[in-house]
Structure formats: C-alpha cells, structure tokens
Motif scaffolding. Structure first.
Motif, mmCIF file in Angstrom:
data_model
loop_
_atom_site.group_PDB
_atom_site.id
_atom_site.type_symbol
_atom_site.label_atom_id
_atom_site.label_comp_id
_atom_site.label_asym_id
_atom_site.label_seq_id
_atom_site.Cartn_x
_atom_site.Cartn_y
_atom_site.Cartn_z
ATOM 1 N N SER A 168 11.413 65.561 -20.584
ATOM 2 C CA SER A 168 10.041 65.624 -21.054
ATOM 3 C C SER A 168 9.639 64.333 -21.757
ATOM 4 N N GLY A 169 8.580 63.718 -21.278
ATOM 5 C CA GLY A 169 8.099 62.483 -21.870
ATOM 6 C C GLY A 169 8.550 61.229 -21.162
ATOM 7 N N SER A 170 9.390 61.354 -20.159
ATOM 8 C CA SER A 170 9.884 60.181 -19.433
ATOM 9 C C SER A 170 8.992 59.897 -18.232
ATOM 10 N N ILE A 171 8.856 58.623 -17.878
ATOM 11 C CA ILE A 171 7.947 58.246 -16.802
ATOM 12 C C ILE A 171 8.435 58.681 -15.435
ATOM 13 N N VAL A 172 9.717 58.991 -15.290
ATOM 14 C CA VAL A 172 10.243 59.277 -13.960
ATOM 15 C C VAL A 172 9.758 60.610 -13.415
ATOM 16 N N GLN A 173 9.208 61.475 -14.274
ATOM 17 C CA GLN A 173 8.770 62.787 -13.803
ATOM 18 C C GLN A 173 7.724 62.680 -12.704
ATOM 19 N N SER A 174 6.894 61.667 -12.738
ATOM 20 C CA SER A 174 5.780 61.585 -11.804
ATOM 21 C C SER A 174 6.156 60.966 -10.469
ATOM 22 N N ALA A 175 7.359 60.421 -10.345
ATOM 23 C CA ALA A 175 7.725 59.749 -9.097
ATOM 24 C C ALA A 175 7.795 60.723 -7.935
ATOM 25 N N HIS A 176 8.246 61.937 -8.172
ATOM 26 C CA HIS A 176 8.332 62.923 -7.105
ATOM 27 C C HIS A 176 6.942 63.270 -6.585
ATOM 28 N N SER A 426 -4.338 58.643 -28.984
ATOM 29 C CA SER A 426 -2.909 58.357 -28.905
ATOM 30 C C SER A 426 -2.625 57.432 -27.741
ATOM 31 N N PRO A 427 -1.681 56.497 -27.911
ATOM 32 C CA PRO A 427 -1.334 55.614 -26.800
ATOM 33 C C PRO A 427 -0.477 56.348 -25.773
ATOM 34 N N THR A 428 -1.120 57.237 -25.008
ATOM 35 C CA THR A 428 -0.408 58.034 -24.021
ATOM 36 C C THR A 428 -0.053 57.150 -22.833
ATOM 37 N N ILE A 429 1.213 56.782 -22.738
ATOM 38 C CA ILE A 429 1.655 55.881 -21.686
ATOM 39 C C ILE A 429 1.519 56.543 -20.318
ATOM 40 N N GLY A 430 1.822 57.825 -20.258
ATOM 41 C CA GLY A 430 1.780 58.500 -18.973
ATOM 42 C C GLY A 430 2.941 58.087 -18.093
ATOM 43 N N GLY A 431 2.847 58.420 -16.832
ATOM 44 C CA GLY A 431 3.916 58.110 -15.909
ATOM 45 C C GLY A 431 3.444 57.231 -14.782
ATOM 46 N N ILE A 432 4.329 56.997 -13.845
ATOM 47 C CA ILE A 432 3.975 56.234 -12.661
ATOM 48 C C ILE A 432 2.832 56.960 -11.959
ATOM 49 N N PRO A 433 1.743 56.287 -11.633
ATOM 50 C CA PRO A 433 0.586 56.977 -11.040
ATOM 51 C C PRO A 433 0.982 57.758 -9.802
ATOM 52 N N SER A 434 0.542 59.000 -9.741
ATOM 53 C CA SER A 434 0.895 59.849 -8.604
ATOM 54 C C SER A 434 -0.136 59.801 -7.490
ATOM 55 N N GLY A 435 -1.342 59.303 -7.798
ATOM 56 C CA GLY A 435 -2.374 59.248 -6.782
ATOM 57 C C GLY A 435 -2.976 60.608 -6.511
ATOM 58 N N THR A 600 -1.496 50.213 -21.282
ATOM 59 C CA THR A 600 -1.922 51.014 -22.417
ATOM 60 C C THR A 600 -2.246 50.142 -23.621
ATOM 61 N N ALA A 601 -1.408 49.133 -23.872
ATOM 62 C CA ALA A 601 -1.629 48.255 -25.022
ATOM 63 C C ALA A 601 -2.940 47.488 -24.909
#
Length: 813
Positions: A168-176, A426-435, A600-601
């Motif tokens: 939870s909170g890691s950017i890799v979640q969105s890669a799938h 909040s600086p919500t980085i989010g994950g790799i864009p899923s499109g 984000t920055a």
C-alpha cells in the motif's frame, strides 16, 4: 513548518548504544527481537558500551495497509541490512512517523528463510501447495500466451486484478492496470474490504463527494481537544492506527486534555483500556438499536436541535420530508416514536435486551449527550462490517445530527476521524499512470470471487454491477499482487476454495508474492517479488492526522535468488505483445520514481528539489486540523452537498427507489432512513447449534495478514479468541485452552483468552491469522483464521463484507 534530516542519505556516524530505547518496553528485554540492533553486535561491543560504527543509512517505508506508512531507516553494512530504526527527524514530541513493532520487525520479513526466490508453476491441485521451479522465460511465455488466449476467447471482461494491499502506497501497484489497459482493459472494482458499506451508503446521506478517506466529511482527532464529551463506537486507533504517522498519539492528547471519553464496543479494546473513562459493553451488531433508543430519549425530552434539522436536513420529520414521501409516516421521527414503519416505539426498554445495555444506562447516556457543549462522535470501521452495516453507519451519524453538533469546534460528523494529510493539498505522488481503461464495467470489491463462480448471472440490480446491465462472463484470468484475499482475507474460505479449485471456472491464476501465503497456493504461476527495501522506491504519508510528506530511498540490499521487480515483469509481458516501448515510455522503475516526484514537486513549491530529497530522504510538513462539514454549516446554500436536495438526507428518495427496484434475497433490507436491522446472523440469529455471536477485530501483530508469519510478533501478541468467563465456565474452558470454533461454514482451532473485557454471549476473534488447513482433507483450520467462519453473502446495498456478523459454537478442543 518543514522538517529535514540533518544527516546525509549515504553515510553517518551512529552510536548503537542509543538503540536500546527504540524498542517498546517489555518486548522480551531485547531490542533485537523486533529487528533493531543484533544481540551479537551488542556482545561484541562489550555489553551496553556504545561503539561508533560507520554504516550506510537507507531510508525506507512500511508499505502495508495499516494506514500509517511509517518511515524506516535501514542500517546497511557490506550490502546487507544489519538492523533498522525508525523516524528520528523533526520534533520527537509531535512530528515523527515512528514505526510500531510490526514495522520494526520488517528485517525479519525481508531476510526470512521463507522468501520465494524463483518463479514456479503449479504441479498439484490448486490450494494443495505443490509447485516446481521454472525459468523466467517459461513464466513470462506462459503468462503471456494464457492472457492472449483468454482475451481472444472471452474478451477483456474476463480479466481481473484481485484486491491486494501488501504494498500500500508503492508506485508499482498501478503497473498491472497500465499493462491491461493497453491490452484492451479489464473489469475493475469499486469499494474495498475496509469501508465497503460506508462507501456504498454514506453518499446518499452526505453527498456524492463523500469519502471515508477525506478531510471534508469528518473532523481531525485533534479537534476533540475542544470537546467535553467524546463517544467512540467500535473505534480503537491503538490497535488499528498505532503507527507514529497516525492518530493514536493525538488521541492520547485528547485524554490528557480532560475530555470525557466513552467507548461503546463489544470488547474493552486496547484504546479503551489505556484511556478509560467508561466502557459500555454492547452486543455486536446492535449499534443502530442503541442509537435509536438514544434518539427516542432526545426527542421525548425535547433535547434535539430542531432548527438545525429543519435547516440542514431532509427526512427528520413530516415537515422536512420530500414530496414523494409526505403523508406516509416514513420520517425518521415516525420510525423512532413508533408511528411509522414497524410501529414500535424505540424506547430504552426496547433496546436493552437487543444491545445488552440497561435501559437506565441508555437514558443516562442520552442525557450526557444532550448536556455536552461540544460533542465529538467517531465510529470505527468495524460497525459497518456487519450484514446490517449500511444502516449502522448512518445511524451513528444521527447522534450529532439530532443535537446539531456538526461543523462546530470540538464536534465530528459521526464518521471516523479525518485523514488530514492524505487529501487537500497533500503531495500525492500517485503511481505510474495507468491510462484509460476501455472496459467500463465495475463490480463490488467483495463480489469478485462470486464473479468467477456465476458472473453471467450477475446484474446491476442483483449484484450491484456498474457500467453495464449485466456481466458478459465470469473471470477467467486473475492476477493477484501483494494480496492474500483469494482466501485468507475473504469471507467463507471453504466456499472460496471450492470456486478457485475448479479450473473450469477461473482458467488461469498468477500470483506475485514474497512468501507463500495461503492465497498464493492457488496460483498456476507463482512469481517471486522484490520487496520495497530491495529497490529504489518512493512513498507518501498514509492515513495521517498531522502531516503530509514524502519518503525516497533504497535499495538497502539486493533481492534474494531470482526475485524480480513487478514493473520489470510487466514490461517483459508487454514486450510479448509488442507494446514494451509504449508501456515503459523508455523509463525504468527508478526513472518513474524521479519523474513522478518531479511532476508533483513542480506543483508544490514547499517540497524539496529532487537533489534535496535524495540527500535528506524524508520530507514532512505539518497540516492544520479540520472540522467536518464546517463549510456546509457556515453556508448551506453556497456549500450545498451533492445530494438531490443539497442537504443532509436522513431520508433518501434514491435509496427508496433502489429498495423498490433491486432484486434482494430474503432477509436483505435496504432502508431509506437509518434503522436497526438485525441483519443476517445478527441479533436473534443464534440457535442451539450455534449459540454465540462472533465478531472480529484488528490485531496488533498483523496489518490484515501482513506480518502474519513473523514468529516474534506472534509471540508478542498471541492469536487468541476473547471469551467472557460466563461463556467459558459453562463449557469447561480456561484461559489458554485450545478451542474448536464452528460456524455454519467451517471450523478453526484457536487459543482462548478468557476475560471480562468482552460482553457475554459474544466471542471475538482477531482477523488476519494465516489460514492453515488441509483443503483436500478435513478442512479444519489450525491457523485460527476468522474467515474460515464468516459468510460470503454480501450486504444488501454496497455488496460489501459482513465479516463481523457470524454465529458460532465453541468447545474445548
């Protein structure tokens, strides 16, 4: 105010003797027990004498779904994690996201001998735990060919990513999701296991923008510092949100500030026992009955805020009912006073046998509520994880509504405290864009296993399907990533096994994991993942109360064996479909971290530069507390809610229509107002065969099932069933006895904790223990997993988990 680490990312001098104070007291007398300084190093240093060592310091984060996402600092020597500490930046009294014992034991997970280190394929039956090692080439080829076959045969609606929150909170979640979207999409889900009923029903009361994870519809826990009476319904942050990045610290300040705190819970939970003014034991699942009786007393004694109800609400009484429901005695007032619906007056005498709370105590509680100058009501997420949870969560909110105690200093809306740092600036980085996902169909989160079984029969009106009138197919290809929801975290494990084991239903299952969870045993291809500490990662704050922030760092050490990052695996599969360049955009996972941070920055001038965050590792910024629905209270016209009326809807015409048009199973109830509905296996459901109610609770030794295999945590906080002495004595059960617990669905073995800290007639079992049964034998679960006992039938509206509604029998094993 910003906080920076004054040390560098790569090197610092550290005095190990100072580590002794980092582990919590009483932990077997050793900081090393929870992953801090190794005992052998302490011996080499001559006892407690500090010895200066130069280690590499690598920032990390505890990526599990407990909500805190606390910071970790790995001490690395010769490429291996030697020990870890937690956040020591900023003001230690207020602004440190310090990890609990779970986070501090993470080194034992990372370096566990149980780590999966090679890709494998199944050789036995699903769930039988029989695999053989294969090459990565074979794994990628098999997954890709099966994915193509299933899309070609059934279409993209046959593809699904199973729920998982182990990173939870890691950017890799969105890669799938990114990969599947590029291949034509897949069915997605709405809601979640944690807050399914809240997400499903509260938008009908507070408007479409409502979220249980926001800072608009609830107040900060720190706002309770301005309250004189705090009422907690099934809310125990000391067990569920105990990390330093979360609210338990602020809760203790509330107690120290002098507010009176009342806990309403079947258990005297850990939060209650530590800061007790009063515990009101209640039969599990009957919160709405208690609220109804309190409402009766407030109305009967003319202690409601009628001006507030008439100005801000719809449906309290006949005067505020919508035209479609006028003149039919359908108001909340009519329900409470016995002039509508069931024609039963909801007096304390009516509620007492239901709730097990004496009528006089209910009257006193109502009087306390009426006399409060600033009332702070907060419910945990347990009351809504019942079969009647949709009514329960709205009912609890009626207390501040009836008294007009919303939007003012020291008040709350009845929902769980706000997550201040996770939304709004909040600086919500989010994950790799899923499109974009070409497949628009969504299913309720809790129904995904049922889709495998009977997807073609599931519709918008019988199963809550969105984006289509019905499903065209069941799920034929399922990918599980960092999740144990195939069995362990899903209701009725035996039922789920029967569905998953049938290869004619779901034809191919992939699991990406770090260790062999119970769910991973159902994989056709099992892939060994790289942990966060073994790669360069970025993370933001979790469900924070007081800060927002970012953490960048890693890797602390190399991953074992042939473990590979999930992103790289997805890129290889994309390559098989000829879309690798499109998938990666020429970026490695490390490149994505830099890209997403900078993106984000650029929008948050307070954030450090990329070079600065690499140097300091962590950045935090304090945020101001909030008051739930303050803007609406201040100007209900300008800040109208996104309900049909623009007001708080105690009566919902939309829910009334759903109740009339949906296909509901016998016993399922959808009500336009907050009522007490016993629900399935709720009040009145016990039998001679199953005479006890059973509810669950979050356990200190686990975050759901994460950390569930760490031996030292299991020793520190044992997996035990709480049982009242009256129930234990009649069964010849003593504290520490191994017990058999049976429900209509299964049987477990678990140790008894005999204690007066639980209401008689109810037992309580901590959720998340690892299921351990011979599924092709007697199916008795020796791991003590509560979901062996729970039902799969979802709640009526949200189609969410009813995990805390369960009837059981207990006997000495």
């Amino acid at each position: 105010m910003d906080f920076k680490d004054e040390t560098t990312l790569s090197r610092r001098t550290f005095v190990k003797g100072s580590l002794a104070g980092l582990a919590l007291a009483g932990a077997a007398g050793s900081a090393a027990l929870y992953g801090c300084a190794p005992a052998e190093e302490k011996q080499q240093s001559g006892g407690d004498a500090p010895v200066e060592e130069t280690d590499q310091i690598v920032w990390g984060q505890c990526f599990v779904n407990c909500g805190s996402n606390c910071a970790l600092r790995y001490h690395v020597r010769d490429g291996k994690i030697l020990y870890l500490e937690t956040d020591n930046t900023g003001d230690p009294e207020n602004t440190q996201m310090r990890a609990c014992l779970r986070g501090r034991s993470r080194r034992r997970w990372i370096n566990s001998p149980d780590r999966l280190t090679h890709p494998m394929k199944r050789t036995g039956k699903r769930g039988e735990d029989k695999f053989e090692q294969i090459s990565w080439d074979e794994a990628i080829e098999t997954i890709s060919s099966e994915l193509k076959r299933i899309i070609d045969t059934y279409g993209n609606e046959a593809i699904f990513i199973a729920p998982g929150s182990g990173v939870s909170g890691s950017i890799v979640q969105s890669a799938h999701q990114r990969l599947f979207n590029m291949l034509g999409g897949c069915v997605t889900r709405y809601g979640d296991y944690s807050t399914g009923c809240i997400q499903g029903v509260m938008p009908y009361m507070f408007g479409k923008k409502f979220s249980p994870y926001d800072n608009v519809h609830a107040s900060s826990m720190t706002e309770a510092l301005n309250s004189d009476l705090v009422i907690m319904f099934g809310n125990s942050p000391a067990e569920t949100r105990m990390g330093g990045g979360n609210i338990v610290f602020d809760y203790t300040k509330v107690k120290e500030n002098g507010a009176r705190i009342i806990h309403i819970d079947p258990r005297m939970n850990e939060t209650c026992s530590g800061t007790l003014d009063e515990w009101i034991p209640i039969r599990t699942g009957t919160d709405a009955a208690l609220v109804s009786a309190i409402a009766h007393e407030l109305i009967a004694n003319d202690q409601i805020d009628l001006d507030f109800l008439h100005t801000y609400c719809v449906g309290y009484d006949e005067e505020t009912m919508p035209e479609s429901a006028k003149g039919q005695n359908k108001s909340y007032y009519d329900y409470i006073m016995g002039t509508g619906y069931d024609m039963i007056e909801k007096t304390p005498e009516w509620a007492a046998p239901i709730t097990q709370i004496p009528a006089d105590r209910i009257r006193t509680l109502a009087s306390d509520i009426a006399g409060a100058k600033a009332l702070f009501v907060a419910q945990g997420w347990g009351p809504q994880r019942h079969s009647n949870g949709e009514s329960a969560t709205r009912a609890i909110c009626m207390i501040p509504l009836l008294t007009g105690q919303i939007g003012l200093p020291g008040t709350n809306t009845g929902q769980r405290e706000a997550e201040v740092g996770s939304i709004a600036g909040s600086p919500t980085i989010g994950g790799i864009p899923s499109g974009d996902n070409p497949v628009t169909v969504k299913i309720p989160n809790y129904e995904w296993v049922e889709v495998i079984d009977r997807g073609e029969k599931m519709t918008a009106t019988n199963a809550g399907i969105r984006g289509a009138d019905k499903l065209s197919t069941g799920f034929k290809f399922v990918w599980g990533f960092a999740g144990n929801s195939f069995t362990n975290q899903h209701g009725d494990i035996n039922h789920g096994h029967d569905i998953l084991a049938d290869e004619s239903k779901c034809e191919f299952i992939v699991m990406t994991e770090t260790v062999l969870t119970d769910s991973a045993k159902y994989a056709d291809i099992l892939l060994p993942d790289v942990m966060a500490a073994e790669q360069f990662t970025i993370g933001t704050n979790g469900y924070t109360e007081w800060y927002r922030g970012v953490r960048v760092g890693g890797p602390a050490q190399e991953a074992p064996g042939e473990c590979r990052k999930a992103y790289d695996v997805q890129a290889d599969i994309a390559d098989k479909f000829g879309i690798k360049d499109q998938f990666t955009e020429g970026r490695s996972s490390e490149d994505w971290v830099e890209f997403l941070y900078k993106q984000t920055a650029d929008k948050n001038s307070d954030m450090p530069s990329w070079e600065e965050i690499l140097e300091q590792g962590v950045w935090k910024q304090e945020v101001e507390p909030v008051i739930g629905l303050k803007d609406f209270r201040d100007d209900p016209v300008k800040n109208a809610l996104e309900t049909p009326s623009g007001k708080i809807e105690i009566y919902s015409e939309e829910l009334a229509e759903i109740a009339d048009t949906w296909e509901l199973d016998e016993g399922d109830v959808i009500s336009p107002i907050p009522i007490f509905d016993p629900g399935r296996e709720g009040y009145g459901a016990v039998t001679d065969e199953y005479p006890l109610y059973c509810s669950g609770f979050h356990h200190k030794a686990r975050a759901h099932s994460s950390f569930g295999f760490i031996d030292v945590l299991k020793q520190a906080a044992r997996n035990q069933m709480w049982m009242n002495p009256a129930d234990a004595e009649s069964r010849g059960i003593e504290n520490g006895d191994l017990c058999s617990v049976k429900s209509p669905r299964g049987e477990i073995r678990i140790e008894a904790k005999v204690t007066s800290r639980i209401v008689p007639g109810t037992v309580s079992i901590p959720q998340g223990a690892w299921h351990d049964a011979d599924m092709y034998g007697d199916r008795i679960d020796h791991g003590g997993c509560s979901n062996t006992l729970t039902m799969s039938h979802p709640t009526p509206l949200a189609k969410a988990t009813p995990a805390h509604s369960c009837i059981v029998q207990v006997a000495k094993a």
